[in-house]
Every structure is written in structure tokens, then in C-alpha cells.
Scaffold this motif. Sequence first.
Motif, PDB file in Angstrom:
ATOM      1  N   LYS B  67       9.267 104.025 -51.798  1.00 16.36           N
ATOM      2  CA  LYS B  67      10.727 104.608 -51.959  1.00 16.36           C
ATOM      3  C   LYS B  67      11.281 103.701 -52.911  1.00 16.36           C
ATOM      4  CE  LYS B  67      13.331 105.249 -48.481  1.00 16.36           C
ATOM      5  NZ  LYS B  67      14.063 105.741 -47.194  1.00 16.36           N
ATOM      6  N   SER B  68      11.556 104.336 -54.149  1.00 15.11           N
ATOM      7  CA  SER B  68      12.244 103.374 -55.050  1.00 15.11           C
ATOM      8  C   SER B  68      13.673 104.058 -55.137  1.00 15.11           C
ATOM      9  CB  SER B  68      11.608 103.703 -56.478  1.00 15.11           C
ATOM     10  OG  SER B  68      10.698 102.919 -56.776  1.00 15.11           O
ATOM     11  N   TYR B  69      14.476 102.900 -55.490  1.00 14.65           N
ATOM     12  CA  TYR B  69      15.733 102.976 -55.755  1.00 14.65           C
ATOM     13  C   TYR B  69      16.502 102.939 -57.054  1.00 14.65           C
ATOM     14  CZ  TYR B  69      16.079 103.067 -50.331  1.00 14.65           C
ATOM     15  OH  TYR B  69      15.768 103.402 -49.218  1.00 14.65           O
ATOM     16  N   GLU B  70      17.622 103.563 -57.282  1.00 12.82           N
ATOM     17  CA  GLU B  70      18.077 103.196 -58.413  1.00 12.82           C
ATOM     18  C   GLU B  70      19.797 103.070 -58.305  1.00 12.82           C
ATOM     19  OE1 GLU B  70      17.920 106.259 -61.406  1.00 12.82           O
ATOM     20  OE2 GLU B  70      19.127 107.708 -60.377  1.00 12.82           O
ATOM     21  N   VAL B  71      20.277 102.193 -59.276  1.00 12.38           N
ATOM     22  CA  VAL B  71      21.850 102.099 -59.209  1.00 12.38           C
ATOM     23  C   VAL B  71      22.763 103.397 -59.528  1.00 12.38           C
ATOM     24  CG1 VAL B  71      23.649 100.657 -59.765  1.00 12.38           C
ATOM     25  CG2 VAL B  71      21.431  99.705 -59.036  1.00 12.38           C
ATOM     26  N   LEU B  72      23.544 103.641 -58.613  1.00 14.10           N
ATOM     27  CA  LEU B  72      24.820 104.928 -59.289  1.00 14.10           C
ATOM     28  C   LEU B  72      25.675 104.162 -59.846  1.00 14.10           C
ATOM     29  CD1 LEU B  72      24.343 106.959 -55.980  1.00 14.10           C
ATOM     30  CD2 LEU B  72      23.424 107.458 -58.326  1.00 14.10           C
ATOM     31  N   PRO B  73      26.424 104.938 -60.551  1.00 13.28           N
ATOM     32  CA  PRO B  73      27.572 104.494 -61.528  1.00 13.28           C
ATOM     33  C   PRO B  73      28.525 103.743 -60.511  1.00 13.28           C
ATOM     34  CG  PRO B  73      26.989 106.879 -62.126  1.00 13.28           C
ATOM     35  CD  PRO B  73      26.080 106.505 -61.089  1.00 13.28           C
ATOM     36  N   ALA B  74      28.985 104.152 -59.475  1.00 12.28           N
ATOM     37  CA  ALA B  74      29.866 103.477 -58.426  1.00 12.28           C
ATOM     38  C   ALA B  74      29.168 102.067 -58.124  1.00 12.28           C
ATOM     39  CB  ALA B  74      29.837 104.220 -57.177  1.00 12.28           C
ATOM     40  N   GLY B  75      27.854 102.007 -58.110  1.00 14.02           N
ATOM     41  CA  GLY B  75      27.095 100.826 -57.645  1.00 14.02           C
ATOM     42  C   GLY B  75      27.356  99.715 -58.851  1.00 14.02           C
ATOM     43  N   ARG B  76      27.083 100.363 -59.974  1.00 14.73           N
ATOM     44  CA  ARG B  76      27.329  99.416 -61.408  1.00 14.73           C
ATOM     45  C   ARG B  76      28.843  98.846 -61.335  1.00 14.73           C
ATOM     46  NH1 ARG B  76      25.846  98.528 -66.701  1.00 14.73           N
ATOM     47  NH2 ARG B  76      23.736  99.443 -66.330  1.00 14.73           N
ATOM     48  N   ALA B  77      29.842  99.822 -60.884  1.00 14.49           N
ATOM     49  CA  ALA B  77      31.270  99.524 -60.855  1.00 14.49           C
ATOM     50  C   ALA B  77      31.393  98.478 -59.943  1.00 14.49           C
ATOM     51  CB  ALA B  77      32.048 100.693 -60.676  1.00 14.49           C
ATOM     52  N   GLU B  78      30.880  98.641 -58.712  1.00 12.20           N
ATOM     53  CA  GLU B  78      31.210  97.582 -57.820  1.00 12.20           C
ATOM     54  C   GLU B  78      30.708  96.182 -58.272  1.00 12.20           C
ATOM     55  OE1 GLU B  78      32.592  96.989 -55.245  1.00 12.20           O
ATOM     56  OE2 GLU B  78      31.623  94.995 -54.480  1.00 12.20           O
ATOM     57  N   LEU B  79      29.458  96.256 -58.830  1.00 12.75           N
ATOM     58  CA  LEU B  79      29.049  94.903 -59.218  1.00 12.75           C
ATOM     59  C   LEU B  79      29.872  94.381 -60.222  1.00 12.75           C
ATOM     60  CD1 LEU B  79      26.564  93.103 -59.041  1.00 12.75           C
ATOM     61  CD2 LEU B  79      25.360  94.336 -60.727  1.00 12.75           C
ATOM     62  N   ALA B  80      30.117  95.092 -61.347  1.00  7.79           N
ATOM     63  CA  ALA B  80      30.870  94.508 -62.480  1.00  7.79           C
ATOM     64  C   ALA B  80      32.621  94.005 -61.770  1.00  7.79           C
ATOM     65  CB  ALA B  80      31.508  95.755 -63.142  1.00  7.79           C
ATOM     66  N   ARG B  81      32.892  94.693 -60.636  1.00  3.33           N
ATOM     67  CA  ARG B  81      34.028  94.070 -60.035  1.00  3.33           C
ATOM     68  C   ARG B  81      34.018  92.732 -59.331  1.00  3.33           C
ATOM     69  NH1 ARG B  81      35.893  93.069 -55.855  1.00  3.33           N
ATOM     70  NH2 ARG B  81      33.907  93.545 -54.718  1.00  3.33           N
ATOM     71  N   TRP B  82      32.781  92.805 -58.671  1.00  2.66           N
ATOM     72  CA  TRP B  82      32.422  91.404 -57.981  1.00  2.66           C
ATOM     73  C   TRP B  82      32.098  90.373 -59.016  1.00  2.66           C
ATOM     74  CZ3 TRP B  82      27.561  89.038 -57.753  1.00  2.66           C
ATOM     75  CH2 TRP B  82      27.662  87.749 -56.943  1.00  2.66           C
ATOM     76  N   THR B  83      31.368  90.564 -59.916  1.00  2.60           N
ATOM     77  CA  THR B  83      31.307  89.706 -60.995  1.00  2.60           C
ATOM     78  C   THR B  83      32.475  88.998 -61.558  1.00  2.60           C
ATOM     79  OG1 THR B  83      29.029  90.864 -61.568  1.00  2.60           O
ATOM     80  CG2 THR B  83      29.797  89.221 -62.929  1.00  2.60           C
TER      81      THR B  83
END
Lengths: 187, 187
Positions: B67-83
Motif C-alpha cells: 500500500k503506497s502513500y503520497e503526500v497531500l497539499p495539507a501534508g506539504r504545508a504542515e511540513l513547511a510550517r514545521w521546518t
Amino acid sequence: MSLPHAILTALLEKPSSGLELTRRFDRSIGYFWSATHQQIYRELGRLEGEGLIRALPAEQPARGQKKSYEVLPAGRAELARWTAASQDPKPQRDVLLLRLRAAAVVGTEGIEADLRRHLTLHQKQLAEYREIEERDFGAGKDSVQDRLQYLVLRAGIDLETFWIHWLTQALEDFGTLPAQEGPPGSA
Amino acid sequence: MSLPHAILTALLEKPSSGLELTRRFDRSIGYFWSATHQQIYRELGRLEGEGLIRALPAEQPARGQKKSYEVLPAGRAELARWTAASQDPKPQRDVLLLRLRAAAVVGTEGIEADLRRHLTLHQKQLAEYREIEERDFGAGKDSVQDRLQYLVLRAGIDLETFWIHWLTQALEDFGTLPAQEGPPGSA
DNA sequence: CAGGGTTGTGCAACTAGTTGCACAACCGGG
DNA sequence: CCCGGTTGTGCAACTAGTTGCACAACCCTG
């Protein structure tokens, strides 16, 4: 399973109460094994229950009274056993490196300021170590204990030096980075 | 709270299944943020529940199926915020240094062999990093992504170099130590 | 086609560390 | 003398990481 051994070490160096231990964990031992007072009190209770330490007889053991502990022979034996036992190094965990890796994907926006902040924190820590070095490890401190403790301090000094070096390098590097926020497609 | 972000980073670099992630956490990212497969699966479930990633549509989503996963826009945004968010460096925790400190009190009996073992482990790790350096960071790799990733690798290399240095020093030092098992009074 | 290894996913229980709060005793000043 | 800060001890709940195990599906070999 290292906190109990950190406490045993601290107590062997000098019998102390919970609060005194807490203070010492904010300097010296805490530099490479930090702990909150809540952790320390809980662990003191456990260690006492296991018969590795005991409370020094005080007057009224009422609540709000200082209670000092000393290490029992069983505690010393356990510490010696643990010290000599072979242990694998735990896999590293470093958030800053992780963030940098993330920045490679989502953009470096905002991280530079924090690198700078970390740099000054490490410089402050290094200065603190240097102070200890001068104060506690002048000439004539060459007993086995002193030499081992100095070895530990050197590790701290060299680690901080490494970070300062690396952060400086990183910041220089950032200066030459083209202004961009990561690969196309970022939200 | 860094594991989810480590996973987001890994998934942005390349959408993957749980097992693929696990493998990649054994190399690259895992060098500074390790995780077991159990942790990863649990976290994938959470991230999906929070809508930060989603499972790539596969055929039969039966048990035992990849089962493969990909990042959704909300995930990318959260990562950018955290970084970008400022974070304090966590207090260090190093068992080996703690043990050395304990050895200063209960005696150095037995610890030397383990120092030697750690030395070879660090040498092995350094060699691995060097290999990656040659393989992945030859000439022409100077995009922003490459340079950031190289910066992270350099940190790894320099850290291992530090440990090798320090351990070598420590072992030399041990060679000149008078044979004794700690202060009088030891059990 | 049965058996054993490998691949792949996942739950449950436990351990260690963190956060938030409680509360007694003491000590100083208004 | 009471009020607020400091000292000192501690519980409870939560979060993150570790360990142990289960189990389906596939793939190879006898």
C-alpha cells in the motif's frame, strides 16, 4: 534504562536530596543526561524500593522536608555492572538535520534564522564548558577520577565546537543559495 | 513530534509503501532519525487519518498487499510550517559519556573493551558515509537540494570523525591509567 | 502441492520521558 | 499575622519509542 544509573553516579559523588540532584542535573551530569525533577523523584522512589539506595535518617520525615539519599552496596554493584556491560550506541536523533533535509524538499524559508539562533546557543554552551575547564581542571588535577571526568568534558567541548563549525559552514552556504522556496509544485 | 515529519519528507522525496519507508529509514533518513517498521505503520495510519497523506489507489487493498502513500497539499504545508518553526535543541543524551562518568566513581573495569568496540562501529559508519559521498555527491551535483543534502551528510561525517577522534584519545589515555578499580570502599 | 522462507502489514503491551498540577513548609515584608 | 514567593516533594495523565508477536500473501524447492 540509564536514568537510574545517572542518579546512582550522582549520589555516589555526593549523597543528596531530590532537589539537590535536580540542580546537579542542570549542570554537570545533565549536560549529557538531562532529567526533570519529577523524573528524579519517581526514580528515587523506585531505587529505594529496589534496595539500591536508602534515605538518610532525618528528623521528621514530614512532607516538605528535605530527604537525602545515599547509595547502598547493592546500588554500587549494580552501577559497576552496568558500566562494564557492553552497550550498543543508540541510533542518533537530530531534529535540526531532519529539518534541513525537509528544507531540501519544501524550501529553506525561515530555517536560516533558527540556524543562527542555534549557533549562538552552542557558542554559549561552549563558553560554559570552557569556564568549567578552567575552574575545575587546572594543573595538579590528574587523579584517575579527574582524568576521566576531564575526558567527558572534552567530549562536550569538542561536540560544541563541531556544531559551531558546522552551523557556520551551513550559514555561509546559505548565503550563496539562489533565492527559492523548493521545487516547483509546492503549495 | 518529529517522526511524522520525517515520514512526510521521505514520502515527498518519493511516494512509498510502509516497507519501502522502513528500508529507507535504515539508510539515509534513518541515520539521524531512526524508526522501526511498527512505528512507521502506526504513523502512516495517523497521517492518513489527519488528511496529510493518502494511500495511492491500488488494486485489491487486501491484507498482505503493498500500500503506497503520497503526500497531500495539507501534508506539504504542515511540513513547511514545521521546518520553518523555531525549535530548541533537545538536551543531549549520551550513554557512553554517562558510563565514563560512572567509571570515574566505580572503576574502569570492563569499559575499555566497549570503547574499542564503539570505535570500530564509528569507523564502519564513517566508511559508509564516505561511500555515499562518493557515489551520490560527485561533480555537478549543485542544485539547492543536492547542496542541502550534502550539508546533512557532512554533519554525519564530521560527527563520526569526532567520535573516532575522541575514542582514540580516550583509549590512549586509558593506556596510561594506573591499574585500579575506583576509589577505596568499592564493594 | 506441501513446507519453509521472505515480503508486507499491523496490533498490543510495555518503558521512558514530558507536562501539568498539587501541596506542604519556610521565610520575608507590609 | 497574613500574603506571596521560594524551597522541596510528589502524583497523574499524556506522548513517544520499543518489544513481541500475529498473520496473510507470495515464491521457491523438493
